[in-house]
Motif scaffolding. Structure first.
Motif, PDB file in Angstrom:
ATOM      1  N   LYS A  67      -9.805  -6.630   2.476  1.00  0.00           N
ATOM      2  CA  LYS A  67      -8.605  -6.942   3.250  1.00  0.00           C
ATOM      3  C   LYS A  67      -7.397  -6.815   2.276  1.00  0.00           C
ATOM      4  O   LYS A  67      -6.321  -6.164   2.840  1.00  0.00           O
ATOM      5  N   ALA A  68      -7.566  -7.444   1.108  1.00  0.00           N
ATOM      6  CA  ALA A  68      -6.437  -7.316   0.198  1.00  0.00           C
ATOM      7  C   ALA A  68      -6.098  -5.955  -0.048  1.00  0.00           C
ATOM      8  O   ALA A  68      -4.922  -5.748  -0.377  1.00  0.00           O
ATOM      9  N   GLY A  69      -7.139  -5.036  -0.221  1.00  0.00           N
ATOM     10  CA  GLY A  69      -6.795  -3.641  -0.500  1.00  0.00           C
ATOM     11  C   GLY A  69      -6.124  -3.204   0.526  1.00  0.00           C
ATOM     12  O   GLY A  69      -5.110  -2.252   0.400  1.00  0.00           O
ATOM     13  N   LEU A  70      -6.417  -3.451   1.760  1.00  0.00           N
ATOM     14  CA  LEU A  70      -5.537  -3.069   3.244  1.00  0.00           C
ATOM     15  C   LEU A  70      -4.432  -3.381   3.026  1.00  0.00           C
ATOM     16  O   LEU A  70      -3.401  -2.776   3.184  1.00  0.00           O
ATOM     17  N   TRP A  71      -4.171  -4.739   2.410  1.00  0.00           N
ATOM     18  CA  TRP A  71      -2.563  -5.068   2.522  1.00  0.00           C
ATOM     19  C   TRP A  71      -1.751  -4.399   1.494  1.00  0.00           C
ATOM     20  O   TRP A  71      -0.747  -4.249   1.593  1.00  0.00           O
ATOM     21  N   ALA A  72      -2.426  -4.029   0.513  1.00  0.00           N
ATOM     22  CA  ALA A  72      -1.924  -3.551  -0.643  1.00  0.00           C
ATOM     23  C   ALA A  72      -1.397  -2.085   0.005  1.00  0.00           C
ATOM     24  O   ALA A  72      -0.108  -2.042  -0.610  1.00  0.00           O
ATOM     25  N   GLN A  73      -2.106  -1.308   0.786  1.00  0.00           N
ATOM     26  CA  GLN A  73      -1.719  -0.218   1.107  1.00  0.00           C
ATOM     27  C   GLN A  73      -0.460  -0.168   2.087  1.00  0.00           C
ATOM     28  O   GLN A  73       0.341   0.609   2.233  1.00  0.00           O
ATOM     29  N   ARG A  74      -0.718  -1.430   2.838  1.00  0.00           N
ATOM     30  CA  ARG A  74       0.418  -1.522   3.866  1.00  0.00           C
ATOM     31  C   ARG A  74       1.630  -1.979   3.295  1.00  0.00           C
ATOM     32  O   ARG A  74       2.864  -1.430   3.569  1.00  0.00           O
ATOM     33  N   ALA A  75       1.744  -2.716   1.957  1.00  0.00           N
ATOM     34  CA  ALA A  75       2.652  -3.014   1.240  1.00  0.00           C
ATOM     35  C   ALA A  75       3.569  -1.550   0.694  1.00  0.00           C
ATOM     36  O   ALA A  75       4.612  -1.515   0.697  1.00  0.00           O
ATOM     37  N   GLU A  76       2.459  -0.885   0.150  1.00  0.00           N
ATOM     38  CA  GLU A  76       2.976   0.581  -0.331  1.00  0.00           C
ATOM     39  C   GLU A  76       3.799   1.583   0.838  1.00  0.00           C
ATOM     40  O   GLU A  76       4.905   1.903   0.752  1.00  0.00           O
ATOM     41  N   MET A  77       3.210   1.325   2.075  1.00  0.00           N
ATOM     42  CA  MET A  77       3.668   2.032   3.261  1.00  0.00           C
ATOM     43  C   MET A  77       5.087   1.455   3.407  1.00  0.00           C
ATOM     44  O   MET A  77       6.083   2.095   3.822  1.00  0.00           O
ATOM     45  N   ALA A  78       5.059   0.226   3.655  1.00  0.00           N
ATOM     46  CA  ALA A  78       6.599  -0.500   3.883  1.00  0.00           C
ATOM     47  C   ALA A  78       7.413  -0.027   2.818  1.00  0.00           C
ATOM     48  O   ALA A  78       8.685   0.121   3.284  1.00  0.00           O
ATOM     49  N   VAL A  79       6.964  -0.214   1.528  1.00  0.00           N
ATOM     50  CA  VAL A  79       8.013   0.293   0.421  1.00  0.00           C
ATOM     51  C   VAL A  79       8.587   1.619   0.911  1.00  0.00           C
ATOM     52  O   VAL A  79       9.972   1.956   0.717  1.00  0.00           O
ATOM     53  N   ALA A  80       7.457   2.356   1.174  1.00  0.00           N
ATOM     54  CA  ALA A  80       7.833   3.981   1.388  1.00  0.00           C
ATOM     55  C   ALA A  80       8.965   4.175   2.695  1.00  0.00           C
ATOM     56  O   ALA A  80       9.734   4.997   2.570  1.00  0.00           O
ATOM     57  N   GLU A  82      11.055   1.829   3.359  1.00  0.00           N
ATOM     58  CA  GLU A  82      12.171   0.969   2.801  1.00  0.00           C
ATOM     59  C   GLU A  82      12.341  -0.190   3.758  1.00  0.00           C
ATOM     60  O   GLU A  82      13.493  -0.578   4.281  1.00  0.00           O
ATOM     61  N   ARG A  83      11.106  -0.564   4.004  1.00  0.00           N
ATOM     62  CA  ARG A  83      11.027  -2.067   4.701  1.00  0.00           C
ATOM     63  C   ARG A  83      10.453  -3.102   3.704  1.00  0.00           C
ATOM     64  O   ARG A  83       9.356  -3.433   3.565  1.00  0.00           O
ATOM     65  N   GLU A  84      11.481  -3.529   2.786  1.00  0.00           N
ATOM     66  CA  GLU A  84      10.829  -4.504   1.879  1.00  0.00           C
ATOM     67  C   GLU A  84      10.631  -5.973   2.418  1.00  0.00           C
ATOM     68  O   GLU A  84       9.586  -6.555   2.015  1.00  0.00           O
ATOM     69  N   ASP A  85      11.043  -6.112   3.585  1.00  0.00           N
ATOM     70  CA  ASP A  85      10.602  -7.515   4.195  1.00  0.00           C
ATOM     71  C   ASP A  85       9.303  -7.253   4.760  1.00  0.00           C
ATOM     72  O   ASP A  85       8.374  -8.187   4.555  1.00  0.00           O
ATOM     73  N   LEU A  86       8.985  -6.106   5.269  1.00  0.00           N
ATOM     74  CA  LEU A  86       7.298  -6.103   5.468  1.00  0.00           C
ATOM     75  C   LEU A  86       6.551  -5.942   4.251  1.00  0.00           C
ATOM     76  O   LEU A  86       5.353  -6.298   4.135  1.00  0.00           O
ATOM     77  N   ALA A  87       7.101  -5.251   3.138  1.00  0.00           N
ATOM     78  CA  ALA A  87       6.331  -5.070   1.829  1.00  0.00           C
ATOM     79  C   ALA A  87       6.218  -6.418   1.299  1.00  0.00           C
ATOM     80  O   ALA A  87       5.127  -6.679   0.786  1.00  0.00           O
ATOM     81  N   ARG A  88       7.185  -7.271   1.326  1.00  0.00           N
ATOM     82  CA  ARG A  88       7.055  -8.666   0.899  1.00  0.00           C
ATOM     83  C   ARG A  88       5.750  -9.390   1.541  1.00  0.00           C
ATOM     84  O   ARG A  88       5.247 -10.031   0.816  1.00  0.00           O
ATOM     85  N   GLU A  89       5.991  -9.433   2.959  1.00  0.00           N
ATOM     86  CA  GLU A  89       4.964  -9.975   3.711  1.00  0.00           C
ATOM     87  C   GLU A  89       3.774  -9.641   3.292  1.00  0.00           C
ATOM     88  O   GLU A  89       2.569 -10.341   3.251  1.00  0.00           O
ATOM     89  N   ALA A  90       3.485  -8.297   3.173  1.00  0.00           N
ATOM     90  CA  ALA A  90       2.099  -7.365   3.114  1.00  0.00           C
ATOM     91  C   ALA A  90       1.572  -8.153   1.707  1.00  0.00           C
ATOM     92  O   ALA A  90       0.381  -8.430   1.572  1.00  0.00           O
ATOM     93  N   LEU A  91       2.504  -7.872   0.597  1.00  0.00           N
ATOM     94  CA  LEU A  91       2.029  -8.349  -0.486  1.00  0.00           C
ATOM     95  C   LEU A  91       1.645 -10.054  -0.571  1.00  0.00           C
ATOM     96  O   LEU A  91       0.878 -10.417  -1.397  1.00  0.00           O
ATOM     97  N   ALA A  92       2.392 -10.817   0.161  1.00  0.00           N
ATOM     98  CA  ALA A  92       1.824 -12.251   0.318  1.00  0.00           C
ATOM     99  C   ALA A  92       0.569 -12.441   0.865  1.00  0.00           C
ATOM    100  O   ALA A  92      -0.150 -13.364   0.433  1.00  0.00           O
ATOM    101  N   GLU A  93       0.226 -11.704   1.933  1.00  0.00           N
ATOM    102  CA  GLU A  93      -1.101 -11.690   2.673  1.00  0.00           C
ATOM    103  C   GLU A  93      -1.917 -11.031   1.432  1.00  0.00           C
ATOM    104  O   GLU A  93      -3.102 -11.705   1.340  1.00  0.00           O
ATOM    105  N   LYS A  94      -1.662 -10.158   0.821  1.00  0.00           N
ATOM    106  CA  LYS A  94      -2.579  -9.693  -0.428  1.00  0.00           C
ATOM    107  C   LYS A  94      -3.083 -10.941  -1.302  1.00  0.00           C
ATOM    108  O   LYS A  94      -4.107 -10.764  -1.691  1.00  0.00           O
ATOM    109  N   ARG A  95      -1.804 -11.495  -1.768  1.00  0.00           N
ATOM    110  CA  ARG A  95      -2.244 -12.510  -2.848  1.00  0.00           C
ATOM    111  C   ARG A  95      -3.083 -13.762  -2.117  1.00  0.00           C
ATOM    112  O   ARG A  95      -3.733 -14.158  -2.975  1.00  0.00           O
TER     113      ARG A  95
END
Length: 222
Positions: A67-80, A82-95
């Motif tokens: 699941k952490a790997g999945l959230w890492a992919q989502r964070a990358e997608m959010a950055v791509a 330009e949704r930093e807010d979603l990327a930040r939440e995805a990275l928090a879930e990953k952590r």
């Protein structure tokens, strides 16, 4: 008393010393075997439970890691996107998931160590149990042999008593009297006619042989 502490007490017990001190070694070793068997059942059950817990922890660890790997992919997608807010939440879930994975991995390792301890206790207790069973078998053999020896010695002592010897003496006296009675049956009995002629023939033969010896002696003197 916990399973581990009871198992260690049993494993460290010196069977020979305990049997030497016991008033009833057979009873003591029977109780010890029962205690070992009961403890062994408990340890095996605890070991099985720990093994199951280890498997659950490892499955949960792998799930968190995936699941952490999945959230890492989502964070990358959010950055791509330009949704930093979603990327930040995805990275928090990953952590959070990685933190859980670390805790689960630690739990699985500790449980695996506990399983190893259980397995070591099981091996030692099974060896001790086999030794106790063998000692019980030998004790039973010695007990039966001792009983036979006591019985034989009692029989020997019974025949060594004065009463037993007196019975033998009486029996011997009866046999001697029977032998004497058998000899007296023919004593003073008049010989038959045939016996008288046999006696005459016997006496005649003796006289003839005696005359021959005298004649031989006289010839040698001449």
């Amino acid at each position: 008393m916990g399973v581990f502490s009871r198992a260690r007490d049993i494993v460290s017990a010196n069977l020979n010393a305990m049997l030497d001190r016991a008033e009833d070694p057979e009873k003591l070793i029977k109780l010890m075997i029962q205690e070992m068997e009961d403890t062994l059942v408990e340890i095996k059950a605890s070991c099985a439970g720990a093994m199951a817990a280890e498997k659950r922890a490892r499955r949960a660890f792998e799930m968190c890691r995936d699941k952490a790997g999945l959230w890492a992919q989502r964070a990358e997608m959010a950055v791509a996107k330009e949704r930093e807010d979603l990327a930040r939440e995805a990275l928090a879930e990953k952590r959070d998931l990685l933190d859980q994975a670390v805790a689960l991995e630690r739990e699985a390792g500790q449980t695996a160590e506990l399983v190893g301890q259980y397995q070591a206790e099981i091996r030692q207790l099974e060896e001790k149990l086999a030794s106790a069973r063998e000692k019980r078998r030998l004790l039973l053999q010695r007990h039966l042999a001792a009983q036979d020896k006591i019985r034989v010695r009692k029989e020997i002592r019974r025949f060594e008593t004065a009463d037993a010897m007196l019975r033998f003496d009486k029996l011997e006296g009866r046999i001697e009297r029977m032998e004497a009675d058998a000899e007296l049956v023919d004593y003073g009995r008049k010989p038959t006619l045939e016996q008288q002629f046999e006696r005459l023939a016997y006496d005649e033969g003796v006289e003839r042989e005696l005359a021959e010896l005298k004649a031989k002696a006289a010839a040698e003197k001449e």
